[in-house]
Design a protein around this motif. Structure first.
Motif, short mmCIF file in Angstrom:
data_model
loop_
_atom_site.label_atom_id
_atom_site.label_comp_id
_atom_site.label_asym_id
_atom_site.label_seq_id
_atom_site.Cartn_x
_atom_site.Cartn_y
_atom_site.Cartn_z
N ILE A 128 -96.08 -1.19 -32.26
CA ILE A 128 -95.59 -2.22 -31.35
C ILE A 128 -94.17 -1.89 -30.93
CG2 ILE A 128 -95.17 -4.68 -31.03
CD1 ILE A 128 -97.19 -5.19 -33.28
N PRO A 129 -93.96 -1.53 -29.67
CA PRO A 129 -92.62 -1.07 -29.27
C PRO A 129 -91.51 -2.09 -29.48
CG PRO A 129 -94.27 -0.50 -27.61
CD PRO A 129 -94.94 -1.41 -28.59
N THR A 130 -91.80 -3.38 -29.31
CA THR A 130 -90.75 -4.39 -29.40
C THR A 130 -90.21 -4.56 -30.81
OG1 THR A 130 -92.45 -6.11 -29.60
CG2 THR A 130 -91.57 -5.67 -27.40
N LEU A 131 -90.88 -4.01 -31.81
CA LEU A 131 -90.40 -4.10 -33.18
C LEU A 131 -89.40 -3.00 -33.53
CD1 LEU A 131 -93.65 -5.13 -35.09
CD2 LEU A 131 -91.84 -6.57 -34.17
N PHE A 132 -89.14 -2.10 -32.60
CA PHE A 132 -88.14 -1.06 -32.81
C PHE A 132 -86.81 -1.51 -32.21
CE2 PHE A 132 -92.01 1.14 -33.54
CZ PHE A 132 -91.71 2.18 -34.40
N ASP A 133 -85.75 -1.36 -32.98
CA ASP A 133 -84.45 -1.85 -32.56
C ASP A 133 -83.62 -0.81 -31.82
OD1 ASP A 133 -84.05 -3.78 -35.62
OD2 ASP A 133 -84.77 -4.42 -33.66
N SER A 134 -83.86 0.45 -32.05
CA SER A 134 -83.05 1.51 -31.47
C SER A 134 -83.93 2.56 -30.83
CB SER A 134 -82.15 2.16 -32.54
OG SER A 134 -81.29 1.21 -33.13
N TRP A 135 -83.51 3.02 -29.65
CA TRP A 135 -84.28 3.97 -28.86
C TRP A 135 -83.40 5.09 -28.34
CZ3 TRP A 135 -89.56 3.49 -27.81
CH2 TRP A 135 -90.15 2.27 -28.22
N GLY A 136 -83.98 6.27 -28.26
CA GLY A 136 -83.32 7.36 -27.58
C GLY A 136 -83.51 7.26 -26.07
N GLN A 137 -82.89 8.17 -25.36
CA GLN A 137 -82.91 8.12 -23.89
C GLN A 137 -84.18 8.68 -23.29
OE1 GLN A 137 -81.67 10.56 -25.58
NE2 GLN A 137 -81.98 12.44 -24.42
N GLY A 138 -84.96 9.41 -24.06
CA GLY A 138 -86.19 9.99 -23.57
C GLY A 138 -86.03 11.41 -23.07
N THR A 139 -87.10 12.17 -23.17
CA THR A 139 -87.13 13.53 -22.66
C THR A 139 -88.45 13.75 -21.93
OG1 THR A 139 -86.86 15.87 -23.28
CG2 THR A 139 -88.04 14.47 -24.84
N GLN A 140 -88.37 14.38 -20.77
CA GLN A 140 -89.53 14.51 -19.88
C GLN A 140 -90.40 15.69 -20.30
OE1 GLN A 140 -90.46 12.68 -16.81
NE2 GLN A 140 -92.33 13.81 -17.36
N VAL A 141 -91.69 15.42 -20.42
CA VAL A 141 -92.68 16.45 -20.68
C VAL A 141 -93.61 16.51 -19.48
CG1 VAL A 141 -94.64 17.16 -22.11
CG2 VAL A 141 -92.56 16.25 -23.18
N THR A 142 -93.74 17.68 -18.89
CA THR A 142 -94.63 17.89 -17.76
C THR A 142 -95.64 18.97 -18.13
OG1 THR A 142 -92.86 17.31 -16.21
CG2 THR A 142 -94.78 18.46 -15.32
N VAL A 143 -96.90 18.70 -17.88
CA VAL A 143 -97.98 19.63 -18.22
C VAL A 143 -98.75 19.94 -16.94
CG1 VAL A 143 -99.97 20.11 -19.67
CG2 VAL A 143 -98.14 18.62 -20.51
N SER A 144 -98.79 21.20 -16.58
CA SER A 144 -99.51 21.62 -15.39
C SER A 144 -100.91 22.06 -15.76
CB SER A 144 -98.77 22.75 -14.68
OG SER A 144 -98.65 23.89 -15.52
N SER A 145 -101.86 21.76 -14.89
CA SER A 145 -103.25 22.11 -15.14
C SER A 145 -103.56 23.51 -14.65
CB SER A 145 -104.17 21.09 -14.49
OG SER A 145 -103.97 21.05 -13.10
#
Length: 122
Positions: free
Chosen positions: A105-122
């Motif tokens: 459940i995402p709302t139960l996490f208090d701290s988050w990183g900024q995120g990193t983009q993953v792109t997968v080409s077919s």
């Protein structure tokens, strides 16, 4: 304040691999569970994997079982997500998050990183 920095994302062809990292500061790292979530536009944020503190119990979404591996290095205050056999549907922004207990459940996490983009080409 707690700081989480995600890195390691990039562009990879289907079937390839990436290793994501999440560096954590501002807490006693080994007292917390660390999770990876991912999100694409128009979709709910999805729990991918989580690793607990000390005992290192791990959890995976059914969609990534057998392909992704989560681990932590308490000495370096870093959690990793090794992603193998990547599929186009794995493409997303991946976020690391911190909580006392693993949960999907995402709302139960208090701290988050900024995120990193993953792109997968077919």
């Amino acid at each position: 304040d707690v700081q989480l920095q995600a890195s390691g994302g990039g562009l990879v062809q289907a079937g390839g691999s990436l290793r994501l990292s999440c560096a954590v500061s501002g807490i006693s790292f080994d007292e917390y569970a660390i999770a990876w979530f991912r999100q694409t536009p128009g979709k709910e944020r999805e729990g991918v994997s989580c690793i607990s503190n000390r005992n290192d119990n791990t959890f995976y979404a059914n969609s990534v079982k057998g392909r992704f591996t989560i681990s932590r290095d308490n000495a370096e205050n870093t959690v990793y997500l090794q992603m193998n056999s990547l599929k186009p549907e794995d493409a997303a922004v991946y976020y690391c998050a911190l909580a006392r207990t693993c949960t999907a459940i995402p709302t139960l996490f208090d701290s988050w990183g900024q995120g990193t983009q993953v792109t997968v080409s077919s």
